[in-house]
Design a protein around this motif. Structure first.
Motif, PDB file in Angstrom:
ATOM      1  N   ALA A  32       0.609  -1.312   0.367  1.00  0.00           N
ATOM      2  CA  ALA A  32       0.504   0.179  -0.150  1.00  0.00           C
ATOM      3  C   ALA A  32       0.949   1.275  -0.175  1.00  0.00           C
ATOM      4  CB  ALA A  32      -0.731  -0.345   1.398  1.00  0.00           C
ATOM      5  N   LEU A  33       1.624   1.628   0.622  1.00  0.00           N
ATOM      6  CA  LEU A  33       2.881   2.014   0.543  1.00  0.00           C
ATOM      7  C   LEU A  33       3.069   2.493  -0.577  1.00  0.00           C
ATOM      8  CD1 LEU A  33       4.460   4.139   2.100  1.00  0.00           C
ATOM      9  CD2 LEU A  33       6.516   2.650   2.903  1.00  0.00           C
ATOM     10  N   GLY A  34       4.005   1.239  -0.806  1.00  0.00           N
ATOM     11  CA  GLY A  34       4.556   1.766  -2.874  1.00  0.00           C
ATOM     12  C   GLY A  34       3.229   1.964  -3.696  1.00  0.00           C
ATOM     13  N   LEU A  35       1.695   2.039  -3.363  1.00  0.00           N
ATOM     14  CA  LEU A  35       0.796   2.106  -4.246  1.00  0.00           C
ATOM     15  C   LEU A  35       0.933   4.322  -4.195  1.00  0.00           C
ATOM     16  CD1 LEU A  35      -1.765  -0.822  -3.945  1.00  0.00           C
ATOM     17  CD2 LEU A  35      -0.012   0.062  -6.097  1.00  0.00           C
ATOM     18  N   TYR A  36       0.784   4.057  -3.073  1.00  0.00           N
ATOM     19  CA  TYR A  36       1.297   5.839  -2.950  1.00  0.00           C
ATOM     20  C   TYR A  36       2.148   6.596  -3.580  1.00  0.00           C
ATOM     21  CZ  TYR A  36       1.159   9.873  -0.868  1.00  0.00           C
ATOM     22  OH  TYR A  36       1.946  11.813   0.230  1.00  0.00           O
ATOM     23  N   MET A  37       3.342   5.957  -2.722  1.00  0.00           N
ATOM     24  CA  MET A  37       4.564   6.516  -4.089  1.00  0.00           C
ATOM     25  C   MET A  37       3.842   6.319  -4.860  1.00  0.00           C
ATOM     26  SD  MET A  37       7.725   5.018  -1.469  1.00  0.00           S
ATOM     27  CE  MET A  37       8.885   5.443  -2.783  1.00  0.00           C
ATOM     28  N   LEU A  38       3.327   5.171  -5.534  1.00  0.00           N
ATOM     29  CA  LEU A  38       3.222   5.529  -7.577  1.00  0.00           C
ATOM     30  C   LEU A  38       3.007   6.744  -7.607  1.00  0.00           C
ATOM     31  CD1 LEU A  38       4.007   3.908 -10.306  1.00  0.00           C
ATOM     32  CD2 LEU A  38       2.152   2.921  -9.485  1.00  0.00           C
ATOM     33  N   THR A  39       1.296   6.983  -7.049  1.00  0.00           N
ATOM     34  CA  THR A  39       0.449   7.787  -7.630  1.00  0.00           C
ATOM     35  C   THR A  39       1.502   9.538  -7.058  1.00  0.00           C
ATOM     36  OG1 THR A  39      -0.131   8.764  -5.319  1.00  0.00           O
ATOM     37  CG2 THR A  39      -0.719   7.114  -6.229  1.00  0.00           C
ATOM     38  N   GLN A  40       2.845   9.659  -6.375  1.00  0.00           N
ATOM     39  CA  GLN A  40       3.484  10.608  -6.679  1.00  0.00           C
ATOM     40  C   GLN A  40       4.716  10.707  -8.135  1.00  0.00           C
ATOM     41  OE1 GLN A  40       3.079  12.982  -4.757  1.00  0.00           O
ATOM     42  NE2 GLN A  40       1.388  11.164  -4.259  1.00  0.00           N
ATOM     43  N   ALA A  41       4.220   9.192  -8.648  1.00  0.00           N
ATOM     44  CA  ALA A  41       5.627   9.304 -10.189  1.00  0.00           C
ATOM     45  C   ALA A  41       4.890   9.811 -11.487  1.00  0.00           C
ATOM     46  CB  ALA A  41       6.046   7.999 -10.412  1.00  0.00           C
ATOM     47  N   GLY A  42       4.817  11.036 -11.803  1.00  0.00           N
ATOM     48  CA  GLY A  42       4.359  11.732 -13.214  1.00  0.00           C
ATOM     49  C   GLY A  42       5.422  10.879 -13.621  1.00  0.00           C
ATOM     50  N   ASP A  43       4.633  12.067 -15.817  1.00  0.00           N
ATOM     51  CA  ASP A  43       5.208  10.770 -16.773  1.00  0.00           C
ATOM     52  C   ASP A  43       6.317  11.092 -16.537  1.00  0.00           C
ATOM     53  OD1 ASP A  43       4.949  10.836 -19.798  1.00  0.00           O
ATOM     54  OD2 ASP A  43       4.052  11.720 -20.117  1.00  0.00           O
ATOM     55  N   GLY A  44       7.395   9.804 -16.725  1.00  0.00           N
ATOM     56  CA  GLY A  44       8.327  10.064 -17.296  1.00  0.00           C
ATOM     57  C   GLY A  44       9.541   9.810 -15.702  1.00  0.00           C
ATOM     58  N   GLU A  45       9.210  10.744 -15.281  1.00  0.00           N
ATOM     59  CA  GLU A  45       9.089   9.984 -13.815  1.00  0.00           C
ATOM     60  C   GLU A  45       9.631   8.732 -13.066  1.00  0.00           C
ATOM     61  OE1 GLU A  45       7.520  12.317 -10.176  1.00  0.00           O
ATOM     62  OE2 GLU A  45       7.702  14.380 -11.786  1.00  0.00           O
ATOM     63  N   HIS A  46      11.360   7.933 -14.209  1.00  0.00           N
ATOM     64  CA  HIS A  46      11.191   6.655 -13.821  1.00  0.00           C
ATOM     65  C   HIS A  46      12.010   6.824 -11.941  1.00  0.00           C
ATOM     66  CE1 HIS A  46      10.340   7.021 -18.553  1.00  0.00           C
ATOM     67  NE2 HIS A  46       9.369   6.472 -17.998  1.00  0.00           N
ATOM     68  N   LEU A  47      12.988   7.590 -12.112  1.00  0.00           N
ATOM     69  CA  LEU A  47      13.793   6.682 -11.198  1.00  0.00           C
ATOM     70  C   LEU A  47      12.429   6.711  -9.475  1.00  0.00           C
ATOM     71  CD1 LEU A  47      16.062   5.933  -9.126  1.00  0.00           C
ATOM     72  CD2 LEU A  47      16.456   8.679  -9.505  1.00  0.00           C
ATOM     73  N   ARG A  48      11.426   7.183  -9.419  1.00  0.00           N
ATOM     74  CA  ARG A  48      10.490   7.075  -8.577  1.00  0.00           C
ATOM     75  C   ARG A  48       9.243   6.069  -8.747  1.00  0.00           C
ATOM     76  NH1 ARG A  48       7.662  12.884  -7.287  1.00  0.00           N
ATOM     77  NH2 ARG A  48      10.244  13.309  -6.219  1.00  0.00           N
ATOM     78  N   LEU A  49       9.496   6.432 -10.403  1.00  0.00           N
ATOM     79  CA  LEU A  49       8.482   5.127 -10.661  1.00  0.00           C
ATOM     80  C   LEU A  49       9.271   3.560 -10.043  1.00  0.00           C
ATOM     81  CD1 LEU A  49       6.744   4.454 -13.225  1.00  0.00           C
ATOM     82  CD2 LEU A  49       8.473   2.720 -12.673  1.00  0.00           C
TER      83      LEU A  49
END
Length: 501
Positions: free
Chosen positions: A342-359
C-alpha cells in the motif's frame, strides 16, 4: 485412501516439470499484456476486442480451475497434466498464426482452459509427491517460479516482440510447455482419489456462466453504456447464477466446491490473500505496460526493464517469507506485506510522466510487499484440507486467485476507462465518447490521431492516479483481513464423510 504409484526417485524431475509448467502461465499472462499495443496495430481491433486478449485467457483459466481439480482427483493427476500441456502447445502454435483478432481471442480462451488443467493437476500432483517441510519448500519454489515468470516475462516478451514480432511470444510459451510435458511424461507418477466421483456439470456450468456474463458486462460496459439493456441483462444473469451455484453445491453429494471449508475463518483468510495480491500487484502487470508503451511511448524492451523493479522481488521474497514463517506467523507476515505494498502504491501516485526513478522505487516496494503473502499462500491453501482432497483444494485456491485476477483486470480497466473519460471531459469539451477513453486506457493511441497528445497524457495520468487510490483502499482491507483471520494456529480440518467421497 489416495492411490499413488510409489516411487522415491524422480522427485527433482517432477518438481522441475511442474515448475516449468508454472513458468509458462505467467509468461502467457504477461506476454498478452505486453503484446496488446502491437496486436492492436496489426489487426486494427476495437477496444473490447483488445481487452479480451488478456481477459479471455484469464476467464478460461479461472472459470474451470475447480473443475480441473476435480477431474485430476477422479481420473489421474498425471493424465490431466499431460493433456493440458499438449493442448497448450497446440494452441500456442495456432495463436502464432492467427490472422484476425476474433480467432486470437477465442484461442486465448481455449489456452486458458488448457492452463487450468495443467496448473490444477500439477499442484495436486506436487502435494502427493512431497510431505511436511519438503512440501512447504516445494510450494515455495513453485511460488518463486511464478515470480520468475512475472519478473522476466515483460522483459523476455519485449525482446521477442522487438526482434521477432508479437507472434513469437506464443511460440516460446509452446516450446516451454513441450519441455515440461517431456520431463513429466517420463518421471511423474500417476495418482488419483478413488473416492472421487464424476464432474459436477451443473456446478461447472453455473460457475463458468456467472464469470463469463459478469466479465462480458464489465468489458462491454464502457462502450455500450452501463444502463443499456445488454449490460443490465448480462449483470442480471450473473447475479442469478451466483445463488444457483451455491444452491447446487449445497445439494450435491459430491460438490465441486465443498462449502463446509468456509466454516473456518482461517480458510477464508487464505482465500483473501490472492484477492489482495490481485489489486496491489497483478493488475499492475497488465496496466503498466499499457501505460509505458502505449501512453508514454517507451519500447517494449525498456518497459520490461522498468517492470523488473516490480516483479524481481518475487525471485527471493517468497522464499524469504517461507523461511521467516518458522518464527513469525503467516498473518503477521501477510499483513506487513500488504501494508508495504500500500505504501508503494501511494508512492506510485507521486510518480509523474517520465519520472522513472521514482516509479522504480515505488514498484520495488510493491513487489517486495506482495511477495510476502505470495510465498505463503500456496502452501496454506493445501494445508487446510485432507491430502485426498488436494485436487479440490488446489482448484478452490487457484480459482480464487485466477478468477479473481480476471475479474480484477476487467474491473480495473473499466474503472480506469471511466476515470479517464471523466478527466477528458473536464480538461476539454464534453464531445468525447466512451470508446476514445477506452482506447486511451488500453494504450491504443494509434487511432487517436488529431488530438492533443499532452491533453491525452494528462487525462490518462490523472485517471491512473485516481485508480491507484482505489487499489490502496483494497490493499489495506486485505491487510486487515489477514491480520484478523490468519493470526491463530491452523485448525485441523476433519476428513469428509464417506457420503461426501
Amino acid at each position: 485412501m489416495d492411490q499413488t504409484t510409489p516411487s522415491s526417485s524422480g522427485h527433482r524431475q517432477v518438481l522441475t516439470a511442474i515448475c516449468l509448467a508454472a513458468l509458462v502461465l505467467p509468461l502467457s499472462f504477461t506476454g498478452g499484456a505486453v503484446a496488446t499495443p502491437a496486436i492492436g496495430q496489426a489487426f486494427a481491433a476495437s477496444p473490447s476486442a483488445l481487452a479480451w486478449i488478456t481477459n479471455a485467457f484469464m476467464l478460461g483459466f479461472g472459470s474451470l480451475l475447480m473443475a480441473a481439480g476435480a477431474l485430476a482427483d477422479r481420473y489421474g493427476r498425471k493424465r490431466l497434466f499431460l493433456l493440458g500441456l499438449q493442448a497448450f502447445v497446440v494452441l500456442g502454435v495456432l495463436l502464432a498464426y492467427a490472422r484476425d483478432i476474433l480467432w486470437l481471442d477465442l484461442l486465448r480462451a481455449l489456452q486458458g482452459i488448457a492452463g487450468a488443467a495443467a496448473l490444477a493437476s500439477g499442484s495436486a500432483a506436487l502435494a502427493q509427491a512431497f510431505e511436511g517441510q519438503a512440501r512447504t519448500r516445494a510450494f515455495s519454489l513453485l511460488g518463486t517460479t511464478f515470480g520468475i515468470g512475472l519478473a522476466f516475462g515483460p522483459l523476455f516478451c519485449g525482446l521477442l516482440i522487438e526482434h521477432f514480432g508479437w507472434r513469437a511470444i506464443f511460440l516460446a510459451s509452446a516450446a516451454l510447455a513441450a519441455l515440461a510435458w517431456w520431463i513429466a511424461h517420463g518421471h511423474l507418477d500417476e495418482s488419483a482419489n478413488p473416492d472421487a466421483q464424476g464432474l459436477d456439470i451443473p456446478g461447472v456450468a453455473s460457475f463458468t456462466g456467472m464469470l463469463v456474463l459478469f466479465t462480458c458486462a464489465v468489458i462491454l460496459g464502457p462502450q455500450q453504456g452501463w444502463r443499456s439493456p445488454l449490460i443490465l441483462g448480462l449483470l442480471a444473469g450473473a447475479l442469478l447464477l451466483l445463488p444457483t451455484f451455491v444452491l447446487l453445491q449445497l445439494r450435491s453429494a459430491q460438490p465441486m466446491l465443498d462449502l463446509r471449508l468456509f466454516r473456518h475463518g482461517r480458510f477464508i483468510g487464505v482465500q483473501s490473500l490472492p484477492i489482495g495480491t490481485c489489486y496491489c500487484y497483478i493488475v499492475l502487470i497488465v496496466l503498466l505496460p499499457l501505460r509505458l508503451i502505449g501512453v508514454e511511448g517507451l519500447t517494449p524492451l525498456r518497459s520490461g526493464l522498468l517492470l523488473l523493479a516490480l516483479s524481481a522481488p518475487m525471485l527471493v521474497v517468497p522464499l524469504l517469507a517461507a523461511w521467516l514463517n518458522r518464527w513469525v506467523s503467516a498473518g503477521t507476515l501477510c499483513t506487513a506485506g500488504f501494508l508495504l505494498a500500500a505504501l508503494g502504491l501511494y508512492m506510485l501516485t507521486q510518480a509523474g510522466d517520465g519520472e522513472h526513478l521514482r516509479l522504480c522505487l515505488a514498484l520495488l516496494l510493491i513487489g517486495t510487499g506482495s511477495g510476502l503473502p505470495w510465498g505463503l499462500m500456496d502452501g496454506l491453501a493445501l494445508s487446510v484440507v485432507p491430502k485426498a482432497q488436494a485436487g479440490m483444494a488446489a482448484g478452490i485456491f487457484n480459482t480464487t486467485r485466477v478468477a479473481g485476477e480476471g475479474v480484477a483486470l476487467a474491473l480495473t480497466l473499466a474503472a480506469l476507462t471511466a476515470l479517464v473519460d471523466h478527466r477528458l471531459r473536464r480538461l476539454a469539451s464534453p464531445g468525447f465518447d466512451g470508446e476514445l477513453a477506452q482506447r486511451l486506457a488500453l494504450g491504443d493511441l494509434g487511432h487517436l490521431q488529431g488530438l492533443d497528445p499532452a491533453l491525452l497524457r494528462a487525462a490518462y495520468l490523472q485517471g491512473f492516479n485516481s485508480l491507484l487510490w482505489i487499489l490502496i483502499g483494497i490493499t489495506l482491507a486485505a491487510a486487515a483481513t489477514a491480520f484478523l483471520l490468519l493470526r491463530s494456529p491452523l485448525p485441523a480440518v476433519a476428513s469428509p464423510d464417506t457420503s461426501q467421497g
